[in-house]
Design an enzyme around this catalytic site. Structure first.
Site, PDB file in Angstrom:
ATOM      1  N   LYS A  27       0.163  -4.495  15.535  1.00  0.00           N
ATOM      2  CA  LYS A  27      -0.388  -4.817  14.219  1.00  0.00           C
ATOM      3  C   LYS A  27      -0.337  -6.309  14.041  1.00  0.00           C
ATOM      4  O   LYS A  27       0.474  -7.000  14.681  1.00  0.00           O
ATOM      5  CB  LYS A  27       0.437  -4.158  13.113  1.00  0.00           C
TER       6      LYS A  27
HETATM    7  N1  GLU Z   1      -5.877  -0.357  10.653  1.00  0.00           N
HETATM    8  C1  GLU Z   1      -6.138   1.005  10.979  1.00  0.00           C
HETATM    9  C2  GLU Z   1      -4.859   1.814  11.003  1.00  0.00           C
HETATM   10  O1  GLU Z   1      -3.895   1.484  10.332  1.00  0.00           O
HETATM   11  C3  GLU Z   1      -6.986   1.155  12.232  1.00  0.00           C
HETATM   12  C4  GLU Z   1      -6.424   0.524  13.485  1.00  0.00           C
HETATM   13  C5  GLU Z   1      -7.405   0.526  14.647  1.00  0.00           C
HETATM   14  O2  GLU Z   1      -8.508   1.049  14.523  1.00  0.00           O
HETATM   15  O3  GLU Z   1      -7.028  -0.021  15.679  1.00  0.00           O
HETATM   16  O4  GLU Z   1      -4.770   2.845  11.608  1.00  0.00           O
END
Ligand code: GLU
Length: 431
Positions: free
Chosen positions: A116
């Site tokens: 993240k």
């Molecule tokens: N931000 C989204 C999540 O929390 C998607 C992450 C992604 O598609 O890599 O799952």
């Protein structure tokens, strides 16, 4: 077992990271065969990058921003996870969100680890040019950390397809050729996937339908009242999908507060209003709706509550007043562990975040695969495959829950953590 780990890694006062760590501890208590060292390896982030960087603003002043990218685990493949722009971002929050990505990807069987990123910024207070500058400079600061086979960012709170286009362009200009697969959630005209924008919200509703079916609730959708906290990408797409299926959406909210109509809100009208508004909020919406606070909205009598805003919304203090019989988590970490305890005692079913909102990363995976193969699917194919992935994961979680006699969150975490653990054991520790 953690004697050699830096104290700043294992001690946290951040409630979101505390939630993620406590959930982990609860789940691994059921994985007694795993060696202690392996459990510690799975618990802590693999690598973390903190950056402070300058951005030229429209008035030609220069502001310094802080950002992070954390790779929590990379055993199953390159790491995957969104980039968040918010004033709440901190290293600990990003650590928690990266850890949840590891479990989310493992739970739906994607060949990805978890990561993240985030920047401490209020994107609504920036112009488009400032956001482009910030995104390009941040991308350049973390460029050694990302790549189509290393770590693949995507949108999250405060970012969108345009943000991904800037990231993809910055990465591509640096390496000297176009690399669409370095990010997902891109605009369609540069290699994005049909259905990606709607995927998280749509997946939330797939899980809601599955939970209603399992609860034996066979009322007509129009007699099922749904409350949704959050009207960003996840909340508004979940609302639209539920509305299209005929559910009665009695309340939604965003940063400007709650909007309530027991006879049902006009979701398409509200979405169109947000699209037209400069700050992309419901501020000033004067449709057929009564105003209320976000806190009041969570406690409305309803059948389904979908928290799709942010972490830590339901805790031991408001959980006793929740009146929904089913909660489907669109956001990451909206319920704290003590909140979970109250809800479990009260017999309220919670479909956990790593299952309920996994539709986004699942279609991110489809986008990555389509890009690498340079062969694109139609929307029906995307949705059909998405549904298949989520229902299979849902069934696995229910089987684990029944096997261990635990709630769906603990079952989802047990399933996911065990998958990463088994893969680690198969690979072995290097050297
Ligand atoms: N931000 C989204 C999540 O929390 C998607 C992450 C992604 O598609 O890599 O799952």
């Amino acid at each position: 077992m953690v004697a050699n780990l830096a104290p700043s890694v294992r001690a946290t006062s951040d409630p979101t990271y505390q939630t993620a760590l406590q959930q982990f501890d609860r789940a691994v208590a059921y994985l007694r065969d795993l060696p202690d060292g392996l459990i510690e390896f799975l618990k802590w982030p693999r690598r973390e990058l903190s950056v402070n960087f300058p951005v030229r603003m429209d008035d030609s002043s220069v502001k310094i921003f802080s950002g992070y990218r954390v790779h929590h685990n990379t055993v199953l493949g390159p790491s995957k996870g969104g980039i968040r722009y918010s004033l709440h971002v901190s290293l600990d929050e990003v650590r928690a969100l990266a850890m949840w990505m590891s479990w989310k990807c493992a739970l739906v069987n994607l060949p990805y680890g978890g990561a993240k990123g985030g920047v401490i910024v209020d994107p609504k207070a920036m112009s488009v040019a400032e956001l482009a500058n910030l995104t390009r400079r941040f991308t350049s600061e973390i460029i050694l950390f990302i790549g189509p086979n290393i770590d693949i960012p995507a949108p999250d709170m405060g970012t969108n397809a345009q943000t991904m286009a800037w990231m993809m362009d910055t990465y591509s200009m640096t390496v000297g050729y176009s690399v669409p697969a370095v990010v997902t959630g891109k605009p369609i005209n540069i290699g994005g996937s049909l259905g990606r924008e709607e995927a998280t919200g749509r997946g939330v509703i797939v899980c809601m339908l599955e939970a209603l079916r399992q609860q034996g609730l066979h009322r007509s959708p129009k007699d099922i009242n749904v409350v949704i906290q959050g009207f960003g990408n996840v909340g508004s797409n979940a609302a639209q999908r539920a509305y299209d299926l005929g559910f009665n959406i009695i309340a939604v909210s965003d940063v400007t507060g709650g909007y309530f109509n027991p006879k049902g809100l006009n979701i398409p009208e509200m979405r169109a209003f947000v699209q037209r508004s400069a700050k992309r909020t419901l501020q000033g919406y004067v449709g057929d709706a009564e105003r209320m606070s976000n806190a009041e909205l969570l406690e409305l009598p309803c059948d389904v509550l979908i928290p799709a805003a942010m972490e830590g919304q339901i805790t031991a203090s408001n959980a006793p007043r929740i009146q929904a019989s089913l909660i489907v988590e669109g956001a990451n970490g909206p319920i704290t562990p003590d909140g979970d305890d109250v809800l479990n005692d009260r017999g309220i079913t919670v479909v956990p975040d790593i299952l309920a909102n996994a539709g986004g990363v699942t279609v991110s995976y489809f986008e990555w695969v389509q890009g690498l193969q340079e062969y694109f699917w139609d929307e029906d194919e995307v949705y059909r495959r998405l549904e298949r992935v989520l229902i299979k994961a849902y069934d696995n979680v229910v089987t684990t829950a029944e096997h261990h006699g635990v709630d769906l969150r603990t079952a989802a975490q047990i399933t996911a953590i065990n998958r990463v653990a088994q893969a680690t054991l198969t690979r072995g520790f290097y050297p």
